[in-house]
Design a protein around this motif. Structure first.
Motif, PDB file in Angstrom:
ATOM      1  N   ASN A  21      -1.235  12.885  -1.131  1.00 16.89           N
ATOM      2  CA  ASN A  21      -1.164  13.325  -2.530  1.00 16.89           C
ATOM      3  C   ASN A  21       0.011  14.257  -2.755  1.00 16.89           C
ATOM      4  OD1 ASN A  21      -3.323  11.822  -3.429  1.00 16.89           O
ATOM      5  ND2 ASN A  21      -4.808  13.445  -3.043  1.00 16.89           N
TER       6      ASN A  21
ATOM      7  N   LEU B 129       3.181  12.177  -2.789  1.00 17.08           N
ATOM      8  CA  LEU B 129       3.227  11.390  -4.019  1.00 17.08           C
ATOM      9  C   LEU B 129       3.590  12.263  -5.218  1.00 17.08           C
ATOM     10  CD1 LEU B 129       2.915   8.551  -5.032  1.00 17.08           C
ATOM     11  CD2 LEU B 129       0.495   8.987  -5.388  1.00 17.08           C
TER      12      LEU B 129
ATOM     13  N   LYS C 128       0.869  -1.169   0.000  1.00 20.63           N
ATOM     14  CA  LYS C 128       0.000   0.000   0.000  1.00 20.63           C
ATOM     15  C   LYS C 128       0.902   1.214   0.000  1.00 20.63           C
ATOM     16  CE  LYS C 128      -3.817   2.417   1.698  1.00 20.63           C
ATOM     17  NZ  LYS C 128      -3.522   3.633   1.018  1.00 20.63           N
TER      18      LYS C 128
ATOM     19  N   ASP D 294      -1.253   5.241  -9.359  1.00 20.25           N
ATOM     20  CA  ASP D 294      -2.606   5.776  -9.189  1.00 20.25           C
ATOM     21  C   ASP D 294      -3.593   4.681  -8.778  1.00 20.25           C
ATOM     22  OD1 ASP D 294      -1.687   8.302  -9.864  1.00 20.25           O
ATOM     23  OD2 ASP D 294      -2.246   8.091 -11.979  1.00 20.25           O
TER      24      ASP D 294
ATOM     25  N   GLN E 189      -3.094   3.851  -5.122  1.00 23.38           N
ATOM     26  CA  GLN E 189      -3.692   4.868  -4.263  1.00 23.38           C
ATOM     27  C   GLN E 189      -5.191   4.636  -4.114  1.00 23.38           C
ATOM     28  OE1 GLN E 189      -1.050   6.111  -2.542  1.00 23.38           O
ATOM     29  NE2 GLN E 189      -2.149   8.039  -2.536  1.00 23.38           N
ATOM     30  N   LYS E 190      -5.794   4.070  -5.135  1.00 25.34           N
ATOM     31  CA  LYS E 190      -7.222   3.741  -5.091  1.00 25.34           C
ATOM     32  C   LYS E 190      -7.459   2.345  -4.509  1.00 25.34           C
ATOM     33  CE  LYS E 190      -8.059   6.527  -9.176  1.00 25.34           C
ATOM     34  NZ  LYS E 190      -8.368   6.486 -10.602  1.00 25.34           N
TER      35      LYS E 190
END
Length: 66
Positions: free
Chosen positions: A8, A11, A3, A29, A32-33
């Motif tokens: 943000n 990142l 994970k 991305d 992150q989801k």
């Protein structure tokens, strides 16, 4: 599964310092989801092992910068 526990802002800072490939950027991305490797492989139309290899490359690149 790994994970990415970055905000943000963190990142974006990492992305500005490291040259990721297009697929690596998308994988970041997806992570992150919290998408699974299976879902990422279906979205990218590649094997799960390809996604796993790219995740390892991403982690290696991030460790070099941090």
């Amino acid at each position: 599964m790994y994970k990415l526990d970055f905000t943000n802002k963190e990142l974006n800072d990492i992305k500005s310092k490291i040259k990721f490939t297009e697929i690596q950027e998308r994988i970041i991305d997806y992570r992150q989801k919290e998408y699974s490797i299976v879902k990422m492989s279906m979205l990218e139309n590649v094997s799960e092992s390809k996604i796993s290899k790219e995740i390892k490359k991403i982690i290696y690149k991030i460790k070099k910068v941090i």
